[in-house]
Design a protein around this motif. Structure first.
Motif, short mmCIF file in Angstrom:
data_model
loop_
_atom_site.label_atom_id
_atom_site.label_comp_id
_atom_site.label_asym_id
_atom_site.label_seq_id
_atom_site.Cartn_x
_atom_site.Cartn_y
_atom_site.Cartn_z
N UNK A 418 -8.99 2.54 -52.24
CA UNK A 418 -9.18 2.94 -50.68
C UNK A 418 -9.53 1.81 -49.86
N UNK A 419 -10.18 0.99 -50.61
CA UNK A 419 -10.48 -0.32 -49.54
C UNK A 419 -8.92 -1.14 -49.52
N UNK A 420 -8.35 -1.26 -50.19
CA UNK A 420 -7.02 -1.68 -49.89
C UNK A 420 -6.31 -1.08 -48.80
N UNK A 421 -6.34 0.26 -48.83
CA UNK A 421 -5.63 0.76 -47.86
C UNK A 421 -6.35 0.71 -46.30
N UNK A 422 -7.67 0.72 -46.47
CA UNK A 422 -8.26 0.26 -45.17
C UNK A 422 -8.15 -1.02 -44.63
N UNK A 423 -8.12 -1.96 -45.53
CA UNK A 423 -7.74 -3.37 -45.10
C UNK A 423 -6.16 -3.35 -44.51
N UNK A 424 -5.39 -2.75 -45.34
CA UNK A 424 -3.89 -2.85 -44.70
C UNK A 424 -3.92 -2.13 -43.47
N UNK A 425 -4.40 -0.82 -43.29
CA UNK A 425 -4.42 -0.26 -42.15
C UNK A 425 -5.06 -1.19 -40.92
N UNK A 426 -6.05 -1.66 -41.35
CA UNK A 426 -6.70 -2.53 -40.05
C UNK A 426 -5.87 -3.65 -39.84
N UNK A 427 -5.31 -4.30 -40.92
CA UNK A 427 -4.44 -5.37 -41.08
C UNK A 427 -3.30 -5.21 -40.20
N UNK A 428 -2.67 -4.10 -40.04
CA UNK A 428 -1.64 -3.88 -39.38
C UNK A 428 -1.70 -3.41 -37.71
N UNK A 429 -2.80 -2.78 -37.62
CA UNK A 429 -3.07 -2.18 -36.25
C UNK A 429 -4.27 -2.90 -35.49
N UNK A 430 -4.71 -3.84 -35.82
CA UNK A 430 -5.89 -4.55 -35.39
C UNK A 430 -5.60 -4.94 -33.96
#
Ligand code: GCB
Length: 624
Positions: A418-430
């Motif tokens: 879950x944490x990796x998905x959150x990081x990647x989501x924020x990483x993509x769209x920050x």
């Protein structure tokens, strides 16, 4: 990164992955979570891929359906050494004297991007493994670096290039990439992706969810080219506590990272030198006064970032978002979030995962017609195309990861996932200014062991990665008495920036009349968002208001719900009714009415507007 460390890392990953496919698949039991490997072999995300030199790997990929995973496991269900697995891409037809029981060249194709369910009738409900193979020629240039970038593959994938396994990725809605510098050949590269969309208890989402489990390489695949030292990431925005300043950071990857990068915004006459330290990082802060992005003025600036031989440009908007008491302030002014929930499904009436700009334009166009300035992209990160299109159209976004219902809270591997998905989501769209809320979960069970720690850690993580946006989760309703209701999780409400919750008064919870007598109260003076409410109707199905699934029932339900929500008063900061469009869900079995569709859309799957659409539209037209 130091090339020696990188090479050692690669050797380790190679040995680990190719000597033993066992490690990829065993140890996945909840009892032994420490053995689970999440996202092996992937490299940190590259930002603004849309703006870089790249070669598309989209198109027709040969695809083999492998429900028993024969290309991966022996008849004893032990892993096959990679040299004998289907990653080798051998062909019976070119070497008929050998026993080879597969042939990608002879296999039919599936389109990438695209889910497999809507491409072949026999895959409509398929959950299992499909092998994809793409052949391509490519002449790598000396001194350049290359990455294979997947925008999204649902759910678990193992990727191989030219007979070598690159790595493995879990999670269906976030991008990932592998470095392939030195691994490409001029002719006949064979890129193979084994995709498995089976639902598992420990996955995120878990086995039970109310949407279609579309499998496959559902988003685009690119081969990205960069100079040997390149801009891996940059961020830019208005400083949270002092928006007279524009701040940001730059992350350089490669050798000799010390130097000076330049961020420029020609329209503002800004040219900012940014000194990069030996770890590849640089930060900046300058006084600037850009026009603010808002739904009424979705102004985007072209931002250029250059470093050495690398340069990229992206469109970026600037705004502030904060809460004050029970208000949400956009650029310092109260805004009412006139929203709608959306699943990522094509607007064509035939189901299927949406991925294109055209799909995004149609879907968001409907949201605009409804009068929306906000969308909740449920229940997982939607494509980058969708978020960018919303930004261009002046639509604010609630972005969510699929921590949905009852997941495996005490499993550390589930948390890491879950944490990796959150990081990647924020990483993509920050850098997408239209995203105003990161949501870490939907309707999770209060009191479940481990759940609180899990969610709090995700909220802390979101704040650590991006302290400039609001963080929340979709909670549920709790009853204080028959006529008084509130949010079911006072503690999570306290921890989050907003009180967002789902309620189904008139559908799962009584009949629409219940709205007439129900009041709401909240323990904290924070903004409240109703993140879901609604009920089902089949377009064109008419009858008395008391009959469920008629347009009349849905219309009444909305009329009464909106009147009830109005009684909340100014603490109500926004609503996102469930949902814009009917969407496929295998949970919806009522033949003749549902036919595998959740019918709570204000619009049918074909785009026909139901009576309730106009009720919501009229209500939104009264909101500022
Ligand atoms: C919910 C869920 C959503 C479902 C919806 C429904 O509370 O959050 O994912 O689809 O209810 O239609 O039941």
């Amino acid at each position: 990164m130091n090339p020696l460390i990188r090479a050692m890392k690669r050797i380790f990953v190679f040995l680990f992955l190719s000597c033993s496919l066992l490690a990829l698949s065993c140890g996945r039991t909840p009892e032994e979570p420490e053995q689970v490997i999440i996202n092996e072999g992937t490299v940190p995300q590259i930002c603004s891929v849309g703006a870089r030199e790249k070669f598309s790997l989209d198109g027709a990929w040969n695809a083999l359906i492998d429900i028993y995973e024969t290309g991966y496991y022996s008849y004893r269900r032990t892993p096959i050494p990679v040299g004998s697995s289907w990653f080798m891409d051998r062909s019976y037809f070119t070497t008929p004297d050998q026993l080879i029981e597969y042939d990608f060249d002879a296999a039919p194709t599936l389109d990438v991007p695209g889910d497999w369910n809507t491409q072949r009738p026999e895959l409509y409900m398929y959950e299992g493994t499909v092998w994809y193979r793409r052949k391509f020629d490519f002449k790598p240039e000396e001194g350049k670096r290359y990455f294979i970038y997947f925008e999204g593959v649902n759910y678990e994938s193992v990727t191989g290039l030219n007979g070598e396994i690159l790595g493995r990725h879990e999670g269906g809605f976030t991008p990932f990439c592998f470095e392939v510098t030195g691994k490409l050949r001029e002719k006949d590269n064979s890129l193979i992706v084994k995709v498995d969309n089976r639902r598992r208890l420990e996955n995120v989402p878990t086995v039970n969810f109310d949407w279609w489990n579309y499998g496959g390489i559902t988003r685009s695949v690119h081969l990205v080219e960069t100079p040997s030292t390149f801009i891996r990431d940059f961020s830019i925005g208005l400083q949270k506590d002092n928006p007279e300043y524009m701040t940001g950071s730059i992350d350089i990857d490669g050798e000799n990272v010390r130097g000076t990068a330049v961020v420029s915004i020609p329209e503002l006459g800004l040219e900012i030198p940014v000194s990069i330290n030996e770890t590849g990082l640089g930060t900046f802060s300058v006084k600037a006064d850009p026009e603010r992005w808002s739904p009424g003025n979705p102004k985007l600036y072209t931002v250029h970032v250059t470093y050495g031989k690398d340069s990229l440009k992206d469109k970026v908007g600037f705004r502030t978002i904060e809460t004050k008491g029970h208000d949400i302030l956009l650029n310092g002014e109260r805004v009412f979030l006139k929203g709608i929930c959306i699943h990522e499904e094509k607007p064509s009436g035939k189901g299927g995962r949406a991925f294109s700009e055209e799909d995004a334009r149609t879907t968001l166009g409907w949201a605009k017609e409804l009068g929306c300035n906000f969308v909740r992209l449920a229940h997982y990160p939607h494509s980058e195309a969708m978020v960018r299109m919303a930004e261009e159209m002046g639509i604010m976004v609630w972005s969510e990861i699929p921590v949905y219902w009852t997941i495996d809270w005490t499993n550390p591997a589930t948390f890491r996932n879950a944490c990796a998905q959150l990081e990647d989501n924020i990483g993509r769209d920050h850098n997408r200014c239209n995203i105003i809320i990161w949501s870490v979960a939907n309707e999770t069970p209060v009191g479940a062991p481990g759940r609180k720690e899990f969610l709090y850690a995700l909220i802390d993580k979101a704040r650590e990665l991006d302290g400039t946006r609001l963080v929340g989760a979709a909670m549920e309703t709790a009853y204080i008495s028959d006529t008084l209701a509130t949010i079911n999780d006072a503690e999570l409400f306290e921890k989050a920036d907003i009180g967002s919750f789902n309620q189904y008064v008139g559908w799962y919870d009584g009949t629409p009349d219940k709205c007439d007598v129900l009041s709401w109260t909240f323990s904290l003076n924070k903004p409240v968002i109703i993140s879901e409410f609604g009920g089902g109707a089949k377009y064109g199905y008419h009858g008395p208001e008391t009959w469920r699934f008629t347009e009349e029932y849905q219309k009444l339900l909305y009329r009464k719900n909106l009147a009830m929500l109005d009684r909340i008063g100014p603490q109500l900061a926004g609503t996102t009714p469930w949902i814009l469009k009917d969407f496929r869900s295998p949970k919806r079995a009522l033949t003749g009415i549902q036919d595998d569709y959740n019918r709570k859309g204000l619009i049918s799957e074909k785009g026909e507007k139901k009576a309730a659409f106009y009720v919501v539209r009229d209500w939104y037209s009264t909101k500022q």
